[in-house]
Design a protein around this motif. Sequence first.
Motif, PDB file in Angstrom:
ATOM      1  N   GLN A  28      45.475 -48.599 -32.930  1.00 31.12           N
ATOM      2  CA  GLN A  28      44.940 -48.781 -34.265  1.00 31.12           C
ATOM      3  C   GLN A  28      45.679 -49.914 -34.974  1.00 31.12           C
ATOM      4  O   GLN A  28      46.914 -49.971 -34.962  1.00 31.12           O
ATOM      5  N   ARG A  29      44.921 -50.787 -35.596  1.00 32.18           N
ATOM      6  CA  ARG A  29      45.550 -51.812 -36.437  1.00 32.18           C
ATOM      7  C   ARG A  29      45.898 -51.183 -37.777  1.00 32.18           C
ATOM      8  O   ARG A  29      45.064 -50.502 -38.398  1.00 32.18           O
ATOM      9  N   ILE A  30      47.128 -51.402 -38.239  1.00 26.96           N
ATOM     10  CA  ILE A  30      47.561 -50.801 -39.495  1.00 26.96           C
ATOM     11  C   ILE A  30      47.914 -51.850 -40.549  1.00 26.96           C
ATOM     12  O   ILE A  30      48.185 -51.522 -41.705  1.00 26.96           O
ATOM     13  N   ASP A  51      60.733 -44.988 -33.023  1.00 30.69           N
ATOM     14  CA  ASP A  51      62.025 -45.600 -33.354  1.00 30.69           C
ATOM     15  C   ASP A  51      61.957 -46.630 -34.475  1.00 30.69           C
ATOM     16  O   ASP A  51      62.936 -47.345 -34.706  1.00 30.69           O
ATOM     17  N   VAL A  52      60.829 -46.756 -35.143  1.00 26.30           N
ATOM     18  CA  VAL A  52      60.705 -47.801 -36.158  1.00 26.30           C
ATOM     19  C   VAL A  52      59.693 -47.383 -37.222  1.00 26.30           C
ATOM     20  O   VAL A  52      58.807 -46.564 -36.969  1.00 26.30           O
ATOM     21  N   GLU A  53      59.862 -47.936 -38.429  1.00 25.98           N
ATOM     22  CA  GLU A  53      58.884 -47.763 -39.497  1.00 25.98           C
ATOM     23  C   GLU A  53      58.185 -49.098 -39.737  1.00 25.98           C
ATOM     24  O   GLU A  53      58.840 -50.146 -39.781  1.00 25.98           O
ATOM     25  N   LEU A  54      56.858 -49.057 -39.901  1.00 29.25           N
ATOM     26  CA  LEU A  54      56.087 -50.270 -40.115  1.00 29.25           C
ATOM     27  C   LEU A  54      55.213 -50.119 -41.358  1.00 29.25           C
ATOM     28  O   LEU A  54      54.728 -49.017 -41.650  1.00 29.25           O
ATOM     29  N   PRO A  55      54.978 -51.202 -42.080  1.00 32.02           N
ATOM     30  CA  PRO A  55      54.138 -51.129 -43.274  1.00 32.02           C
ATOM     31  C   PRO A  55      52.656 -50.959 -42.932  1.00 32.02           C
ATOM     32  O   PRO A  55      52.207 -51.411 -41.877  1.00 32.02           O
ATOM     33  N   VAL A  56      51.932 -50.301 -43.830  1.00 35.99           N
ATOM     34  CA  VAL A  56      50.488 -50.124 -43.674  1.00 35.99           C
ATOM     35  C   VAL A  56      49.792 -50.885 -44.800  1.00 35.99           C
ATOM     36  O   VAL A  56      50.103 -50.677 -45.976  1.00 35.99           O
ATOM     37  N   SER A  57      48.872 -51.762 -44.461  1.00 41.46           N
ATOM     38  CA  SER A  57      48.118 -52.480 -45.481  1.00 41.46           C
ATOM     39  C   SER A  57      47.178 -51.535 -46.210  1.00 41.46           C
ATOM     40  O   SER A  57      46.717 -50.534 -45.648  1.00 41.46           O
ATOM     41  N   GLU A  58      46.870 -51.872 -47.444  1.00 44.37           N
ATOM     42  CA  GLU A  58      45.979 -51.030 -48.242  1.00 44.37           C
ATOM     43  C   GLU A  58      44.631 -50.838 -47.568  1.00 44.37           C
ATOM     44  O   GLU A  58      44.055 -49.746 -47.589  1.00 44.37           O
ATOM     45  N   TYR A  74      43.952 -50.565 -44.534  1.00 48.16           N
ATOM     46  CA  TYR A  74      44.003 -49.677 -43.377  1.00 48.16           C
ATOM     47  C   TYR A  74      44.570 -48.299 -43.727  1.00 48.16           C
ATOM     48  O   TYR A  74      44.548 -47.395 -42.898  1.00 48.16           O
ATOM     49  N   TYR A  75      45.034 -48.133 -44.930  1.00 58.43           N
ATOM     50  CA  TYR A  75      45.757 -46.918 -45.294  1.00 58.43           C
ATOM     51  C   TYR A  75      44.889 -45.656 -45.169  1.00 58.43           C
ATOM     52  O   TYR A  75      45.314 -44.658 -44.592  1.00 58.43           O
TER      53      TYR A  75
END
Length: 233
Positions: free
Chosen positions: A188-190, A213-220, A222-223
Amino acid sequence: MVLRCIAIDDEPLALRLISEYVSRFPALQLTKTFDDAISGAEFLKSKPVDLLFIDINMPDITGIDLVRSLEVKPMVIFTTAYKNFAYEGFELEALDYILKPIDFKRFEKAVEKAIDYYRYKNNTTPEQPEESLYVYSEYRMVKIELNAIEYIESMEDYIKIHVANAKTVLTLMPLKKVLEKLPADKFQRIHRSYIVPVNKIRSIQNRKVKLTDVELPVSESYYDVIRNWMKFR
């Protein structure tokens, strides 16, 4: 499954060695060998093959120019004594690039890659879902197991594929293109810069996705998709 192949090299010893190596693989059938590129090119115009072993530095025409001239391009494994042609091989999406003198173990690795890629492209086992991704990196094709992908990161024209317990793979490809190659139910693209495997999403909070092992930002944009997907896990 049998891959039809030919070998083109102006060195008779190299041709004999390739012929002997090919004979050890039941999945390969060496149709013909050529000690000059012109004859090999003429043959390929009328009789396309699955796999081509070809030297680069030849007197009449280079292996690079020969492959570039082909309308129907087979899988290509370049064999050469020179390292400085690697980028040209990359441009032509060569399957592999073997330096002379050719070691059998190295040859075997290239052939196994050709067999795997042939099955991948021709979907010879349609009942099985895709389990791997092929990309060009470091002047040759690289196979990446889907279940080893941690996440994929865009770097403008390049992407970084972060792989569990392995070196990060850098390849020239837009994020949209690699997403088309991945199973839609597994990735999934986030964000404009990130694709993640859905089975590795642990939580989503404050517009961030927590992976193993990581946290990534989610664009509005795709939220809501990610949040709704989490509801039905």
